[in-house]
Scaffold this active site. Sequence first.
Site, mmCIF file in Angstrom:
data_model
loop_
_atom_site.group_PDB
_atom_site.id
_atom_site.type_symbol
_atom_site.label_atom_id
_atom_site.label_comp_id
_atom_site.label_asym_id
_atom_site.label_seq_id
_atom_site.Cartn_x
_atom_site.Cartn_y
_atom_site.Cartn_z
ATOM 1 N N GLY A 12 9.423 -1.292 11.239
ATOM 2 C CA GLY A 12 8.807 -0.339 10.328
ATOM 3 C C GLY A 12 8.557 0.999 10.993
ATOM 4 O O GLY A 12 8.905 1.217 12.160
ATOM 5 N N LEU A 14 5.819 2.548 12.084
ATOM 6 C CA LEU A 14 4.973 2.530 13.274
ATOM 7 C C LEU A 14 5.566 1.655 14.364
ATOM 8 O O LEU A 14 5.534 2.006 15.552
ATOM 9 C CB LEU A 14 3.570 2.043 12.910
ATOM 10 C CG LEU A 14 2.571 1.925 14.061
ATOM 11 C CD1 LEU A 14 2.387 3.252 14.780
ATOM 12 C CD2 LEU A 14 1.232 1.408 13.546
ATOM 13 N N ASP A 37 8.380 -13.563 10.966
ATOM 14 C CA ASP A 37 7.727 -13.504 9.654
ATOM 15 C C ASP A 37 6.322 -14.072 9.806
ATOM 16 O O ASP A 37 6.150 -15.263 10.097
ATOM 17 C CB ASP A 37 8.541 -14.319 8.645
ATOM 18 C CG ASP A 37 7.996 -14.215 7.229
ATOM 19 O OD1 ASP A 37 6.830 -13.816 7.062
ATOM 20 O OD2 ASP A 37 8.737 -14.545 6.289
ATOM 21 N N ALA A 69 3.054 -5.243 7.653
ATOM 22 C CA ALA A 69 2.247 -5.128 6.438
ATOM 23 C C ALA A 69 3.146 -5.060 5.219
ATOM 24 O O ALA A 69 4.286 -4.596 5.289
ATOM 25 C CB ALA A 69 1.351 -3.891 6.492
ATOM 26 N N THR A 110 -5.943 0.228 6.857
ATOM 27 C CA THR A 110 -5.706 1.388 6.006
ATOM 28 C C THR A 110 -6.980 1.969 5.392
ATOM 29 O O THR A 110 -7.985 1.263 5.230
ATOM 30 C CB THR A 110 -4.755 0.981 4.858
ATOM 31 O OG1 THR A 110 -4.607 2.062 3.923
ATOM 32 C CG2 THR A 110 -5.296 -0.215 4.096
ATOM 33 N N ASP A 111 -6.902 3.223 5.024
ATOM 34 C CA ASP A 111 -7.974 3.884 4.284
ATOM 35 C C ASP A 111 -8.175 3.285 2.892
ATOM 36 O O ASP A 111 -9.213 3.483 2.261
ATOM 37 C CB ASP A 111 -7.664 5.378 4.151
ATOM 38 C CG ASP A 111 -6.331 5.637 3.472
ATOM 39 O OD1 ASP A 111 -5.299 5.193 4.020
ATOM 40 O OD2 ASP A 111 -6.296 6.265 2.400
ATOM 41 N N TYR A 134 -3.313 -3.786 -3.100
ATOM 42 C CA TYR A 134 -2.939 -3.507 -1.712
ATOM 43 C C TYR A 134 -4.186 -3.358 -0.843
ATOM 44 O O TYR A 134 -4.301 -3.975 0.225
ATOM 45 C CB TYR A 134 -2.095 -2.234 -1.647
ATOM 46 C CG TYR A 134 -1.919 -1.684 -0.253
ATOM 47 C CD1 TYR A 134 -1.141 -2.353 0.689
ATOM 48 C CD2 TYR A 134 -2.546 -0.495 0.136
ATOM 49 C CE1 TYR A 134 -0.991 -1.853 1.984
ATOM 50 C CE2 TYR A 134 -2.393 0.013 1.408
ATOM 51 C CZ TYR A 134 -1.621 -0.668 2.327
ATOM 52 O OH TYR A 134 -1.484 -0.165 3.594
ATOM 53 N N LYS A 138 -5.447 -5.800 2.308
ATOM 54 C CA LYS A 138 -5.665 -5.290 3.663
ATOM 55 C C LYS A 138 -7.102 -5.550 4.117
ATOM 56 O O LYS A 138 -7.333 -5.862 5.287
ATOM 57 C CB LYS A 138 -5.342 -3.792 3.722
ATOM 58 C CG LYS A 138 -3.859 -3.467 3.573
ATOM 59 C CD LYS A 138 -3.027 -4.026 4.721
ATOM 60 C CE LYS A 138 -3.272 -3.282 6.008
ATOM 61 N NZ LYS A 138 -2.423 -3.781 7.124
ATOM 62 N N TRP A 159 -2.248 7.915 5.412
ATOM 63 C CA TRP A 159 -1.202 8.877 5.075
ATOM 64 C C TRP A 159 -0.155 8.996 6.199
ATOM 65 O O TRP A 159 0.137 10.077 6.701
ATOM 66 C CB TRP A 159 -1.823 10.244 4.777
ATOM 67 C CG TRP A 159 -2.668 10.291 3.531
ATOM 68 C CD1 TRP A 159 -3.330 9.268 2.923
ATOM 69 C CD2 TRP A 159 -2.959 11.464 2.746
ATOM 70 N NE1 TRP A 159 -4.015 9.715 1.822
ATOM 71 C CE2 TRP A 159 -3.808 11.060 1.687
ATOM 72 C CE3 TRP A 159 -2.604 12.805 2.845
ATOM 73 C CZ2 TRP A 159 -4.279 11.961 0.726
ATOM 74 C CZ3 TRP A 159 -3.096 13.694 1.894
ATOM 75 C CH2 TRP A 159 -3.907 13.274 0.839
#
Length: 303
Positions: A12, A14, A37, A69, A110-111, A134, A138, A159
């Site tokens: 991904g 990151l 996985d 994620a 995440t935010d 989502y 998380k 973001w």
Amino acid sequence: MPLALLVPGGTGQLGRELAGLAGPDLAVTAPGSAELDLTETTSVVAAVAAFADAARAAGSTPVVVNAAAYTAVDKAESDQARAYAVNADGPRVLAAVCSSRNLPLIHVSTDYVFPGDATAPYAEDAPTGPKSVYGATKLAGERAVLSSGARAWVVRTAWVYGAHGANFVKTMARLESQRDSLSVVDDQLGSPTWTYDLAVGLVELARKVTSDSPPAAHVLHAAGGGEVTWCGFARGVFEELGADPGRVSACTTADYPTPAARPAYSVLSGKAWADAGLTPLRPWREALAAAFAADRAAYLPSA
């Protein structure tokens, strides 16, 4: 001592950035979901054990950085089972294995775990209240990791964009080449985060958690400095492209409905990160310029 990272989600945005930081004192194993996985418990147990044994045999300190994620925010509204499997159940299993192997775990979140109704940056201990599936998945993943008994740290970011994969910056660059003008939401506020800066920060954190003075706070925020709306962010992209930012006009969230609700305010306080002695991520506009300077072609549409 050299550091070794296992990065689930290694293909991904990151994960690929973390893999690119590998060097003489940093080994990075970055399997994608096809190789590792997180919803397959047996595979997770075997992969983490093999990684830990190999790292220690090589004289390196092993750390797991979970960048895997389910990030299709709108699709998660109708694909809840898969989103929970990847974002909640997977981290729970990973944390349990890390606990059993005495491995530090850094889990990226995440935010979207916040409701988005704040008017000042969200502190690390601010009340959560996700408005989307989502975000709920998380948050469930965060709680699973932090209650696992593992030496674990949750890092929330926001973001995210980078040279790899699909993201807002690449979308804006494509639309700039296709349209004379476009409208972008101007009533959602957040902090764009370049994957390179985030990856460097996570490596710094990995070294910190294996030191004699690991962060006392187990929930940290790492996002680009400052704040901007999506419209302002898009105008910044146009500026980097040498295009007229005036071609980007403002619209409201109501003008652009989506299946999943987006937080109106996503700015994260970095106090715990700074208190831990970690380097704050640079301001978002400076980072955007650096991203284009580092690899401009990566953000341009394919010929």
